[in-house]
Each structure stands twice: as C-alpha cells, then as structure tokens.
Design a protein around this motif. Structure first.
Motif, short mmCIF file in Angstrom:
data_model
loop_
_atom_site.label_atom_id
_atom_site.label_comp_id
_atom_site.label_asym_id
_atom_site.label_seq_id
_atom_site.Cartn_x
_atom_site.Cartn_y
_atom_site.Cartn_z
N GLU A 31 -8.98 -0.56 -10.06
CA GLU A 31 -9.95 -1.56 -10.48
C GLU A 31 -11.35 -0.95 -10.64
O GLU A 31 -12.17 -1.46 -11.40
CB GLU A 31 -9.99 -2.73 -9.50
N ASP A 32 -11.62 0.16 -9.94
CA ASP A 32 -12.90 0.85 -10.13
C ASP A 32 -13.02 1.34 -11.56
O ASP A 32 -14.08 1.26 -12.19
CB ASP A 32 -13.05 2.02 -9.16
N PRO A 57 -8.51 6.43 -6.79
CA PRO A 57 -7.78 5.78 -5.69
C PRO A 57 -7.68 4.27 -5.86
O PRO A 57 -6.71 3.65 -5.45
CB PRO A 57 -8.60 6.13 -4.45
N GLU A 58 -8.68 3.66 -6.48
CA GLU A 58 -8.68 2.22 -6.73
C GLU A 58 -8.77 1.99 -8.23
O GLU A 58 -9.84 2.12 -8.82
CB GLU A 58 -9.86 1.54 -6.02
N ARG A 83 1.21 2.87 -3.43
CA ARG A 83 -0.01 3.52 -3.89
C ARG A 83 -0.20 4.86 -3.20
O ARG A 83 -0.63 5.83 -3.80
CB ARG A 83 -1.21 2.61 -3.63
N MET A 135 0.82 -1.19 0.00
CA MET A 135 0.00 0.00 0.00
C MET A 135 0.86 1.26 0.00
O MET A 135 0.41 2.29 -0.44
CB MET A 135 -0.94 -0.05 1.20
#
Length: 70
Positions: free
Chosen positions: A36-37, A33-34, A4, A1
C-alpha cells in the motif's frame, strides 16, 4: 502475515475512476514491505485522486501472474 513473510514480492491491482474512468486498471508489482506504500506513492505523484486497491497478491511470481491476466 505468514504469506507476506514468505514472499518478498506483491502484485497489486488498482484503479482511479476519477482520473482514468471505470474501465482502466493498473496491474503491477512491488518489493516494498507494505504494498500500500507503493500505491500511495503513485497516487501522490501522478493523479489528482487516490487509487482504489482492488487486490493484493503475494507470491513467488507476481510478474508471471500479471502476464496471465487476459
């Protein structure tokens, strides 16, 4: 993390064999932030099958990395 948190952008490589065949990949980047979204958003809106994620790359310059891919 930690990687990121240190970098606000992510590059990704995805494909959809059912929609585009096995020789086509999409290389792009997102500031979500993600990451995969974003991949899910693309799959929900534009293709009949979900995208497969092959790589997520976190860094300072995903656009430069995209340009370096042959």
């Amino acid at each position: 993390m930690e990687a990121r948190e240190a970098n606000v952008r992510a590059g990704y490589v995805i494909s959809d064999v059912g929609a585009f065949g096995g020789d086509i990949v999409k290389i792009d980047m997102t500031q979500l932030p993600e990451p995969e979204d974003r991949v899910r958003e693309l799959g929900d809106a534009s293709v009949p099958f979900e995208f497969d994620t092959h790589a997520l790359v976190f860094g300072d310059d995903p656009a430069g990395l995209e340009g370096a891919v042959p």
